[in-house]
Design a protein around this motif. Structure first.
Motif, PDB file in Angstrom:
ATOM      1  N   VAL A 124       3.139  20.615   0.012  1.00  0.00           N
ATOM      2  CA  VAL A 124       1.896  20.595  -0.769  1.00  0.00           C
ATOM      3  C   VAL A 124       0.770  21.154   0.099  1.00  0.00           C
ATOM      4  CG1 VAL A 124       0.221  19.098  -1.942  1.00  0.00           C
ATOM      5  CG2 VAL A 124       2.657  18.563  -2.055  1.00  0.00           C
ATOM      6  N   LEU A 182      -4.880   1.487  -5.074  1.00  0.00           N
ATOM      7  CA  LEU A 182      -5.235   2.837  -5.525  1.00  0.00           C
ATOM      8  C   LEU A 182      -5.858   3.631  -4.369  1.00  0.00           C
ATOM      9  CD1 LEU A 182      -5.705   4.977  -7.744  1.00  0.00           C
ATOM     10  CD2 LEU A 182      -7.766   3.741  -8.423  1.00  0.00           C
ATOM     11  N   LEU A 187       5.031  15.226   2.133  1.00  0.00           N
ATOM     12  CA  LEU A 187       4.342  16.194   1.261  1.00  0.00           C
ATOM     13  C   LEU A 187       4.065  17.520   1.989  1.00  0.00           C
ATOM     14  CD1 LEU A 187       1.762  13.752  -0.410  1.00  0.00           C
ATOM     15  CD2 LEU A 187       3.871  14.595  -1.440  1.00  0.00           C
ATOM     16  N   GLY A 207       1.126   3.951  -3.103  1.00  0.00           N
ATOM     17  CA  GLY A 207       0.829   5.372  -2.911  1.00  0.00           C
ATOM     18  C   GLY A 207       1.973   6.250  -3.384  1.00  0.00           C
ATOM     19  N   GLY A 261      -3.445   3.444  -0.930  1.00  0.00           N
ATOM     20  CA  GLY A 261      -2.165   4.108  -1.186  1.00  0.00           C
ATOM     21  C   GLY A 261      -2.308   5.614  -1.144  1.00  0.00           C
ATOM     22  N   LEU A 262      -3.331   6.141  -1.810  1.00  0.00           N
ATOM     23  CA  LEU A 262      -3.534   7.593  -1.836  1.00  0.00           C
ATOM     24  C   LEU A 262      -4.005   8.115  -0.479  1.00  0.00           C
ATOM     25  CD1 LEU A 262      -5.112   8.092  -5.391  1.00  0.00           C
ATOM     26  CD2 LEU A 262      -2.750   8.411  -4.681  1.00  0.00           C
ATOM     27  N   VAL A 303       0.844  -1.205   0.000  1.00  0.00           N
ATOM     28  CA  VAL A 303       0.000   0.000   0.000  1.00  0.00           C
ATOM     29  C   VAL A 303       0.881   1.257   0.000  1.00  0.00           C
ATOM     30  CG1 VAL A 303      -1.610   1.349   1.404  1.00  0.00           C
ATOM     31  CG2 VAL A 303      -2.027  -1.081   1.046  1.00  0.00           C
ATOM     32  N   ASN A 362      -5.102  20.857  -1.429  1.00  0.00           N
ATOM     33  CA  ASN A 362      -4.874  20.310  -2.773  1.00  0.00           C
ATOM     34  C   ASN A 362      -5.198  18.827  -2.858  1.00  0.00           C
ATOM     35  OD1 ASN A 362      -4.044  22.482  -4.192  1.00  0.00           O
ATOM     36  ND2 ASN A 362      -1.972  21.751  -4.601  1.00  0.00           N
ATOM     37  N   ILE A 363      -4.928  18.143  -1.766  1.00  0.00           N
ATOM     38  CA  ILE A 363      -5.016  16.675  -1.809  1.00  0.00           C
ATOM     39  C   ILE A 363      -6.458  16.188  -1.959  1.00  0.00           C
ATOM     40  CG2 ILE A 363      -4.443  14.531  -0.591  1.00  0.00           C
ATOM     41  CD1 ILE A 363      -1.950  15.940   0.456  1.00  0.00           C
ATOM     42  N   GLU A 397      10.432  14.203  -2.853  1.00  0.00           N
ATOM     43  CA  GLU A 397       9.855  13.965  -1.527  1.00  0.00           C
ATOM     44  C   GLU A 397       9.426  12.500  -1.336  1.00  0.00           C
ATOM     45  OE1 GLU A 397       7.585  16.037   1.943  1.00  0.00           O
ATOM     46  OE2 GLU A 397       8.083  17.112   0.130  1.00  0.00           O
ATOM     47  N   TRP A 422      -9.664  10.094  -7.458  1.00  0.00           N
ATOM     48  CA  TRP A 422      -9.003   8.826  -7.815  1.00  0.00           C
ATOM     49  C   TRP A 422      -9.128   7.824  -6.689  1.00  0.00           C
ATOM     50  CZ3 TRP A 422      -7.695   8.419 -12.750  1.00  0.00           C
ATOM     51  CH2 TRP A 422      -7.540   9.604 -13.467  1.00  0.00           C
ATOM     52  N   LEU A 433       2.158   6.042  -7.200  1.00  0.00           N
ATOM     53  CA  LEU A 433       0.978   6.610  -7.884  1.00  0.00           C
ATOM     54  C   LEU A 433       0.947   8.133  -7.866  1.00  0.00           C
ATOM     55  CD1 LEU A 433      -2.069   4.372  -6.953  1.00  0.00           C
ATOM     56  CD2 LEU A 433      -1.446   5.148  -9.238  1.00  0.00           C
ATOM     57  N   GLY A 462      -3.752  14.610 -10.611  1.00  0.00           N
ATOM     58  CA  GLY A 462      -3.322  14.664  -9.216  1.00  0.00           C
ATOM     59  C   GLY A 462      -2.808  16.025  -8.792  1.00  0.00           C
ATOM     60  N   LEU A 463      -1.680  16.045  -8.098  1.00  0.00           N
ATOM     61  CA  LEU A 463      -1.182  17.278  -7.464  1.00  0.00           C
ATOM     62  C   LEU A 463      -0.452  18.174  -8.476  1.00  0.00           C
ATOM     63  CD1 LEU A 463       0.107  15.554  -4.210  1.00  0.00           C
ATOM     64  CD2 LEU A 463      -2.082  16.723  -4.553  1.00  0.00           C
ATOM     65  N   ARG A 494      -7.631  17.117  -5.575  1.00  0.00           N
ATOM     66  CA  ARG A 494      -6.916  16.533  -6.712  1.00  0.00           C
ATOM     67  C   ARG A 494      -6.750  15.007  -6.620  1.00  0.00           C
ATOM     68  NH1 ARG A 494      -7.169  19.365 -10.935  1.00  0.00           N
ATOM     69  NH2 ARG A 494      -5.726  17.804 -11.697  1.00  0.00           N
ATOM     70  N   LEU A 495      -6.684  14.471  -5.398  1.00  0.00           N
ATOM     71  CA  LEU A 495      -6.439  13.017  -5.288  1.00  0.00           C
ATOM     72  C   LEU A 495      -7.674  12.212  -4.895  1.00  0.00           C
ATOM     73  CD1 LEU A 495      -2.914  12.652  -3.596  1.00  0.00           C
ATOM     74  CD2 LEU A 495      -3.473  12.565  -6.009  1.00  0.00           C
ATOM     75  N   PHE A 548      -1.152   8.511   2.018  1.00  0.00           N
ATOM     76  CA  PHE A 548      -0.316   9.710   1.869  1.00  0.00           C
ATOM     77  C   PHE A 548      -1.060  10.980   2.269  1.00  0.00           C
ATOM     78  CE2 PHE A 548       2.524   6.748   0.051  1.00  0.00           C
ATOM     79  CZ  PHE A 548       3.761   7.267   0.380  1.00  0.00           C
TER      80      PHE A 548
END
Lengths: 157, 174
Positions: B57, B37, B54, A41, B40-41, A37, B61-62, A66, B69, A44, A54-55, B65-66, B44
């Motif tokens: 960032v 998917l 991050l 992440g 994992g996202l 996982v 934003n996260i 990073e 998904w 991805l 995404g970002l 934007r994420l 983070f």
């Protein structure tokens, strides 16, 4: 030669311990999945950025810088937790075509990630045309196929 | 509850799915890939809240934007997980790890909603800076632990012989 190496791995006392110890395999498999996982992440977030998703307000190079250590250390964790599983079921792995496909694609994935993908991710934005998108798609495809073959080793061997 | 599981178990479509050679490997593999998917996202995002990664960032934003998904992954995960349950309901009915996974998912969902409707409302105040409020950090840690628990209990569902003793004593499957 290869078969005798796998027979040797299967015959190790550690392999026997792994099979006899009730909780050894489940615990290692759970840790392997958690590492997967984290790896997924880290890969991805950068791959999606390469695809222009995404970002997008952060540069690809900054994200890649990073997340590099997360990607590397989670891969190390995948290796450390994956190796005992291969040792304890060495002959099952040897006779599974999915195991060999997985290993081949891991090697391709590592070479690709630390050469082409790294160069593209750290390049100046907008200088490589469509290549970042191609690299993003290839990276997602490669690592997805690794997890597909990995899952199928246990199901269809 | 048991009768509902038994009813599903006897449905022709459940039997057909159970007896299909390709359905189980296909569903389980898709379940794992979509988990990568989603989880994992989300991992983070949680680690951004905790301040582990991050940090440059902007927090806001996260989700924008994420999350689309991550939610796509979650949707596929729910569908494949639902079909896996539909194909073998009686396999999971007395499985401790199945119920633990469902409970952890419910608590993780509640934690997500609570964070969204309470802590996240003040995001503009801490979006760019590094000082994330303790409530947001706490929500990140709780989310990480809960989703890790979901992954672990999901894997443990395959180990029917490793249920806790007190659970076996309940004799739910009898």
């Amino acid at each position: 030669m290869t078969q005798s190496f796998f027979e040797w791995m299967q015959g190790l006392s550690f392999s026997a311990w792994m099979l006899e110890e009730t909780w050894a395999s489940p615990i290692i498999q759970c840790m392997h999945l958690l590492a997967l996982v984290a790896f997924a992440g880290a890969v991805l977030v950068v791959d999606m950025r390469l695809l222009g998703r995404g970002l997008i307000k952060t540069s690809t190079a900054r994200l890649a810088r990073e997340l590099d250590r997360w990607m590397i250390w989670s891969f190390v964790a995948l290796f450390v937790t994956g190796a005992p599983q291969v040792l304890s079921t060495a002959l099952k792995q040897y006779y599974s075509p999915f195991f060999w496909w997985k290993m081949q694609i891991i090697v391709i994935g590592l070479v690709f990630t630390f050469t082409i993908r790294r160069r593209v991710a750290f390049a100046e934005e907008g200088t490589l045309g469509h290549w970042p998108k191609v690299v993003g798609v290839l990276s997602i495809g490669i690592w997805t196929s690794v997890s597909v073959w990995a899952r199928l080793i246990g199901l269809l061997s | 509850m048991r009768s509902a599981f038994e009813w599903v178990d006897a449905l022709p479509s459940s039997i057909a799915l159970r007896e299909s050679l390709n359905a189980y490997p296909t569903l389980l593999t898709t379940h794992v890939v979509s988990m990568c998917l989603f989880a994992g996202l989300i991992a983070f995002w949680d680690m951004r809240l905790v301040g582990l990664t991050l940090r440059k960032v902007p927090v806001s934003n996260i989700p924008t934007r994420l999350f689309p998904w991550a939610l796509t992954g979650y949707g596929i995960n729910l569908i494949t997980g639902g079909l896996l349950l539909y194909s073998q309901p009686m396999r999971y009915y007395d499985n401790f790890y199945f119920w633990a996974k469902m409970a952890l998912m419910a608590v993780a969902g509640f934690n997500m909603l609570w964070f969204h409707y309470a802590t996240y409302k003040s995001v503009q105040a801490w979006d760019q800076g590094r000082e994330i409020p303790m409530s947001a950090r706490l929500a990140g840690v709780v989310s990480l632990v809960l989703w890790a628990g979901v992954v672990v209990t999901g894997r443990m569902m395959a180990y029917a012989g490793l249920m806790p003793e007190w659970w076996n004593n309940l004799n739910i499957g009898a």
